[in-house]
Design an enzyme around this catalytic site. Structure first.
Site, PDB file in Angstrom:
ATOM      1  CG  ASP A 136      44.638  35.881  47.846  1.00  0.00           C
ATOM      2  OD1 ASP A 136      44.881  35.468  48.998  1.00  0.00           O
ATOM      3  OD2 ASP A 136      44.069  35.190  46.989  1.00  0.00           O
ATOM      4  CE  LYS A 199      44.441  34.311  43.345  1.00  0.00           C
ATOM      5  NZ  LYS A 199      43.622  35.118  44.289  1.00  0.00           N
ATOM      6  CE  LYS A 235      42.939  31.401  45.104  1.00  0.00           C
ATOM      7  NZ  LYS A 235      42.479  32.471  46.031  1.00  0.00           N
TER       8      LYS A 235
END
Length: 299
Positions: A136, A199, A235
């Site tokens: 991430d 995300k 996400k």
């Protein structure tokens, strides 16, 4: 692949986005579908610990919850992944051995991203070498807001290369991007630069994920799929605390992208605090009674 001109801005109908979210939130679902949706949401969670006081013991405890979310209900799915800092990846990897639960790691000087690119790439390579299945990363929001779109693109592409076989989730930190148009532009840059997932947030600033911002990102994913045939995951992270909110997100995904995105390969929740509310609602649906939160572990 032909890249769009990132200096061009895709106009967003703000009122239209918020009205569509409001309409979708009014959908009701039957009891059987609700139990299925609750278990699906549980299977999509990235159970996360990102604190300075994280220890091997705490990470192992979290992995145990990932493998067996609530021992009193044995037929529950596991969560999708455990998310930790790079120095805890090997601990999580060992604790999850023999399961299909992924280990994700924040890298690239999370959450600010404020370090030289060379250090962010080393951060990424270290996490992958320790066994991370997913990385991430955070984008350079200062560069983005300064209009340095090519720099942001090149940095994401460099991190993608450093990931090797690990999947890359690109965090836009939408709470710092100010407008839906910027969220759309950052989404487009990330996907064209190689993101496997986009995300919303680090969870470290407010606002984190919101449903209108998520809808803007889902529409970017839909348009990217129409243009390239490549499915990108989504996400939302931070601020999602209740089972009701989670089901609302699943409805938005299904109506925007279709059922093909309703699995852990293409949709995740970055919301550890959501886990216990999902468990409480599943128990309620199966027994007709609420259990106190005291019956669920706080990992």
């Amino acid at each position: 692949m032909k890249y769009p001109d990132f200096n061009q801005t895709v106009p967003i109908d703000h009122v239209g986005v918020e009205e569509r979210v409001s309409r979708l939130n009014k959908r009701s679902i039957k009891k059987d579908s609700k139990i299925q949706a609750l278990k699906m949401a549980l299977s999509m969670i990235d159970l996360t610990t990102l604190e300075g006081k994280d220890s091997p013991g705490k990470v192992i405890q979290l992995c145990q919850k990932a493998k067996q979310p609530h021992p009193a209900v044995p037929d529950l799915p596991t969560v999708a992944a455990i998310c930790v800092y790079p120095n805890m990846v090997s601990v999580a990897k060992n604790a999850l051995k023999g399961t299909d639960i992924n280990v994700a790691s924040v890298a690239t000087a999370f959450p600010s991203g404020q370090s030289p690119l060379s250090m962010r790439l080393e951060d990424t390579k270290f996490a992958v070498a320790e066994g991370a299945d997913e990385i991430d990363m955070v984008i350079s929001r200062g560069a983005f807001l300064n209009g340095e779109y090519q720099l942001v693109f090149d940095e994401i592409a460099a991190v993608k290369e450093a990931c090797g076989d690990a999947h890359l989730k690109v965090i836009l930190e939408t709470g710092e991007l100010h407008t839906y148009e910027n969220v759309r532009k950052a989404s487009d840059i990330a996907m064209h630069a190689g993101a496997d997932f986009i995300k919303t947030s680090t969870g470290k600033i407010s606002p984190a994920a919101t449903q209108p911002v998520t809808l803007v990102m889902l529409e970017a994913i839909r348009d990217f799929y129409y243009d390239t045939g490549k499915m990108i995951g989504m996400k939302p992270a931070g601020g999602i605390r209740t089972a009701k909110q989670a089901i609302q997100y699943l409805v938005i995904v299904k109506e925007t992208l279709g059922a093909g995105w309703l699995n852990k390969d293409y949709f995740r929740f970055g919301a550890s605090s959501l886990t216990n509310d999902l468990l409480m609602q599943i128990v309620k649906q199966q027994t007709g009674h609420y259990q106190s939160l005291d019956y669920f572990s706080n990992d």
